[in-house]
Design a protein around this motif. Structure first.
Motif, PDB file in Angstrom:
ATOM      1  N   LEU B 311       0.827  -1.207   0.000  1.00 11.68           N
ATOM      2  CA  LEU B 311       0.000   0.000   0.000  1.00 11.68           C
ATOM      3  C   LEU B 311       0.861   1.256   0.000  1.00 11.68           C
ATOM      4  CD1 LEU B 311      -2.896  -0.987   2.482  1.00 11.68           C
ATOM      5  CD2 LEU B 311      -3.043  -0.813  -0.007  1.00 11.68           C
ATOM      6  N   THR B 312       1.869   1.272   0.856  1.00 15.28           N
ATOM      7  CA  THR B 312       2.636   2.514   1.003  1.00 15.28           C
ATOM      8  C   THR B 312       3.613   2.762  -0.145  1.00 15.28           C
ATOM      9  OG1 THR B 312       4.170   1.324   2.460  1.00 15.28           O
ATOM     10  CG2 THR B 312       2.443   2.630   3.516  1.00 15.28           C
ATOM     11  N   ARG B 313       4.018   1.688  -0.826  1.00 12.20           N
ATOM     12  CA  ARG B 313       4.989   1.904  -1.908  1.00 12.20           C
ATOM     13  C   ARG B 313       4.600   1.185  -3.208  1.00 12.20           C
ATOM     14  NH1 ARG B 313      10.622   0.347   0.645  1.00 12.20           N
ATOM     15  NH2 ARG B 313      11.487   1.347  -1.211  1.00 12.20           N
ATOM     16  N   GLY B 314       3.450   0.586  -3.257  1.00 13.05           N
ATOM     17  CA  GLY B 314       3.040  -0.141  -4.465  1.00 13.05           C
ATOM     18  C   GLY B 314       2.275   0.746  -5.436  1.00 13.05           C
ATOM     19  N   ARG B 315       1.713   0.128  -6.458  1.00 17.73           N
ATOM     20  CA  ARG B 315       0.977   0.851  -7.496  1.00 17.73           C
ATOM     21  C   ARG B 315      -0.399   0.219  -7.654  1.00 17.73           C
ATOM     22  NH1 ARG B 315       4.090   0.716 -12.950  1.00 17.73           N
ATOM     23  NH2 ARG B 315       5.582   1.885 -11.672  1.00 17.73           N
ATOM     24  N   TYR B 316      -1.415   1.032  -7.919  1.00 11.72           N
ATOM     25  CA  TYR B 316      -2.778   0.520  -8.156  1.00 11.72           C
ATOM     26  C   TYR B 316      -2.861   0.121  -9.621  1.00 11.72           C
ATOM     27  CZ  TYR B 316      -7.898   0.346  -7.453  1.00 11.72           C
ATOM     28  OH  TYR B 316      -9.214  -0.048  -7.336  1.00 11.72           O
ATOM     29  N   ALA B 317      -2.880  -1.155  -9.890  1.00  7.82           N
ATOM     30  CA  ALA B 317      -2.772  -1.627 -11.280  1.00  7.82           C
ATOM     31  C   ALA B 317      -3.354  -3.026 -11.406  1.00  7.82           C
ATOM     32  CB  ALA B 317      -1.298  -1.650 -11.695  1.00  7.82           C
ATOM     33  N   TRP B 318      -3.602  -3.440 -12.617  1.00  5.56           N
ATOM     34  CA  TRP B 318      -4.017  -4.814 -12.856  1.00  5.56           C
ATOM     35  C   TRP B 318      -2.795  -5.723 -12.754  1.00  5.56           C
ATOM     36  CZ3 TRP B 318      -8.875  -6.654 -13.185  1.00  5.56           C
ATOM     37  CH2 TRP B 318      -9.898  -5.713 -13.379  1.00  5.56           C
ATOM     38  N   ASP B 319      -2.944  -6.805 -12.020  1.00  5.97           N
ATOM     39  CA  ASP B 319      -1.777  -7.688 -11.828  1.00  5.97           C
ATOM     40  C   ASP B 319      -2.274  -9.110 -11.559  1.00  5.97           C
ATOM     41  OD1 ASP B 319       0.844  -8.523 -11.594  1.00  5.97           O
ATOM     42  OD2 ASP B 319       1.194  -7.578  -9.636  1.00  5.97           O
ATOM     43  N   TYR B 320      -1.335 -10.028 -11.652  1.00  6.54           N
ATOM     44  CA  TYR B 320      -1.638 -11.420 -11.334  1.00  6.54           C
ATOM     45  C   TYR B 320      -1.548 -11.651  -9.823  1.00  6.54           C
ATOM     46  CZ  TYR B 320      -0.631 -11.779 -16.281  1.00  6.54           C
ATOM     47  OH  TYR B 320      -0.633 -11.574 -17.638  1.00  6.54           O
ATOM     48  N   ASN B 321      -2.219 -12.705  -9.400  1.00  9.04           N
ATOM     49  CA  ASN B 321      -2.194 -13.027  -7.974  1.00  9.04           C
ATOM     50  C   ASN B 321      -1.029 -13.925  -7.578  1.00  9.04           C
ATOM     51  OD1 ASN B 321      -4.580 -11.663  -6.985  1.00  9.04           O
ATOM     52  ND2 ASN B 321      -5.692 -13.004  -8.373  1.00  9.04           N
TER      53      ASN B 321
END
Lengths: 469, 469
Positions: B311-321
């Motif tokens: 949350l603090t350093r990631g990106r809001y994006a489509w990704d695999y699980n």
């Protein structure tokens, strides 16, 4: 009445206001249920370092002691202790529906669960009370001995709550090989030292004699007692056997009474595991009072390991509480203070004697006892885990074994029966023992008649010289 | 209002009748919170064995799935599931008086305690619900992957309760080095196999390539998925991230709401640790609804490890699980599916992404996130143990750290503040980690910007091709 509720929860205001003192309802001479000064020197050949007996009695805070040897039926729980209880009590009473289905029994099985607190066992009930009374009497530092560490971790938490120093002497083999209970005690702020060790004369002497000594609870207690005298405001305390410990544990049974009443039940059988007796007494004693009051024919059943069959194969006699015979004497069912139980996993049940109050009840035929080997006990523990979703401590699994047998008997006899048992603690720190059971590595330890005869032969000859406390 | 009660217990009838679906109160496109079919092939170079994406989606029971992607605010808890909940719920809400005193804070701190059941964590809330729905849809055998084993042991208990077979693929290094959770799962009747291992093509291939492979949750899940297709009536399931899992966990927050109301409180801050998000959502989501309803300015704070700061350093994006990119895509805060978190002790918080529902909430500024290194987290865990008498799981200790910091801030700012946190599990099986902290052996693991940039660069390029489920 067929009850379908899965769990009976009480409000936090339902934490009992009083402990129950069974001496009000037990026709036994006071002398028989108090500690006493021995008439003879220890019989095992070891010379106690500081003279026999009474001198080594732990000095109990007077108010705590008086309540536990008096005849007042109810002892008010100090507000400070009750407030601490209210942090995790009342504990749940759970209907063992899944176990009943598995056993196809008409019996209704209820278990009180004492394992949900931060140390995972009923020991906290007395630890908090003792820490409170000692603190109030000016003590600054409590010491104790512990085997597997259930009592030690409870005392660590209680000392923290009451702002006391805490030093736990832990049997060396457990200290070295089962580090998790030690870590737990340290996490709760206690100082944990292996016993025997260098902090005491006793420890140093034993280490000099046998540097590889594995230790024992008896030695750990001896060290804790000696150490308590060497630190400012120090006092030694114990987690079972003594009247006041049994008294404190009666909150378990008092709550269970209220919970069963809430679903219109009263037990036909009350089952609990038996070490020195605080767990058994805690659950069963209040039901003794209530069966007297109501005329119910409730049976009280203590479950002990075959490896330490003090009730089923011991003798009701005056004996010492420790192997060296330096402690005061008590009248109790005992295998003899020189008896050393084989190393079964239910470490909490390996004490050679039964509490004086339990012994008196048993002597009068007011309760029953049964003994099981550890394999059949673990089998019951696994059955309980797989039905109720909860792994009982090996000690508690003894009660499960007896409850299951009672339920099977109910099926065979086509009788409805209400069974109450206590799961005194969870088995999260005993999983290696369960692993040994699952892989078939676990052995039973039946004690031979010869061994018991020998340790009974070492019982002191005479009645005690007089009261200690 | 100054509340002095130590604990707020509810009656077993107070177990919620409904789960709360936050989609009723969240303005987010449905597509953004569902799983989707990827447009591109996996980007990490590994060719998935059975074609990309959708084909490997776990097939969810329709009624469970529909409720979790619809907009109905409340989803009725099936009577069978609620009856299981009633075996240990409602869980207590405890006022952290001792912690407050230690911090000398005007804040009032309450913690919900989810660790008192037989597996010791909140995971059981969803495990029981999932096992019920799968059973009802005709499934006979559930499989899953597990790291440290919290989820696996919960699923084992749930499968036993619902009469399903259970096979758990446990990360090999945990399976071999931390045997206790494995024993716990076996005790509850599950089959536990090390991953990678010989039961699946995936496992056999990995073992052939690297016989000493330590395994990972990603691999364990891939094996569990493959194995589920090879056994009669088999199905793969997961313990966090998915909408339905978050839904099931809302019983935590619903109970807490009722318990706080019983003492006239509403929280200013709600704090929970953040793995994929089921624990955070379970506590926090119902408070989102209530703050909307009442206009309260309650803050919701997710606490993640610095070692996995999605949350603090990631990106809001489509990704695999999963790392191999064989699962469907979801829109989420992510560090990239190729990110491998350093081996911190809070194994439950090492997932690379956040649940879509939590991600949407965060994206809209409706919640906060904070990250901590594990040393300061364990420091808070020890403080909690020494005041509240309860050792929190390392995951839960993250919430403690944040709550302590909130309470200290309240002291500095001279503001009364009501803080609610969740102790999602106890640390009885994590004592070796605490031991490492106490002996100074514990290291922090800060992830460099370069590492995060690299794994974010491996994010799939494109939006997904279409809905899966």
């Amino acid at each position: 009445m067929k009850v379908t509720r899965n769990q009976v929860l009480l409000h936090e205001d339902d934490v009992p206001t009083h402990w129950y003192n069974i001496l009000a309802d037990l026709d036994v001479p006071s002398a028989d249920v108090r500690r006493a000064r021995p008439r003879t020197e220890p019989t095992d050949g070891t010379a106690p370092e500081r003279g026999a007996g009474a001198g080594l009695a732990p000095n109990l805070p007077l108010s705590m002691y008086r309540a536990s040897v008096g005849r007042e039926r109810f002892v008010e729980i100090p507000a400070e202790v009750r407030a601490e209880y209210q942090r995790w009590r009342p504990t749940p009473l759970i209907r063992a529906h899944a176990l009943e289905r598995e056993l196809d029994t008409p019996a209704r099985i209820y278990y009180k669960y004492e394992g949900a607190n931060g140390v995972g066992s009923h020991k906290l009930n007395s630890a908090l009370a003792q820490a409170y009374y000692y603190k109030k009497s000016g003590v600054e530092h409590l010491t104790t001995g512990t085997g597997a560490g259930q009592w030690g971790s409870a005392l660590a938490v209680a000392c923290r709550a009451m702002d006391l120093e805490c030093t736990v002497f832990m049997v060396r083999v457990s200290h070295d090989q089962k580090p998790y209970r030690r870590v737990l005690m340290e996490l709760h702020g206690a100082r944990v030292v292996p016993s025997p060790g260098g902090l005491t004369q006793t420890g140093r002497r034993l280490m000099a004699e046998r540097p590889d000594s594995a230790g024992s609870v008896s030695v750990a207690n001896a060290e804790a007692l000696e150490y308590a005298r060497s630190v400012p405001g120090g006092r030694f305390c114990v987690g079972s056997g003594e009247n006041h410990v049994l008294l404190h544990q009666t909150v378990i049974g008092e709550e269970a009474l209220k919970q069963l009443a809430a679903v219109g039940e009263f037990p036909d059988v009350v089952v609990a595991s038996m070490g020195a007796g605080s767990n058994f007494a805690g659950l069963a004693f209040p039901f003794h009072r209530e069966r007297l009051r109501t005329g119910a024919a409730t049976r009280l059943v203590a479950v002990e390991p075959e490896a330490c069959p003090k009730l089923t194969r011991g003798r009701y006699a005056w004996d010492y509480n420790d192997i060296s015979g330096t402690t005061p004497m008590t009248k109790m069912y005992t295998l003899g203070h020189t008896f050393v139980a084989p190393g079964v996993h239910a470490g909490g049940l390996r004490y050679h004697g039964a509490a004086p109050l339990v012994s008196a009840l048993y002597d009068q035929g007011l309760m029953e006892a049964v003994a099981y080997g550890q394999k059949t006990v673990f089998e019951a523990g696994v059955l309980f885990a797989r039905t109720e979703g909860l792994v009982p401590a090996p000690e508690s699994a003894h009660a499960v074994r007896a409850a299951v047998d009672e339920a099977v008997r109910a099926r065979e006899e086509h009788t409805e029966k209400v069974i109450l048992l206590n799961i005194s603690g969870h088995g999260m720190l005993d999983l290696s023992a369960y692993q040994q059971y699952l892989t078939g590595e676990l052995a039973d330890h039946v004690v031979s008649d010869e061994v018991i005869a020998a340790s009974l032969a070492a019982l002191p000859d005479a009645e005690p010289a007089g009261a200690v406390s």
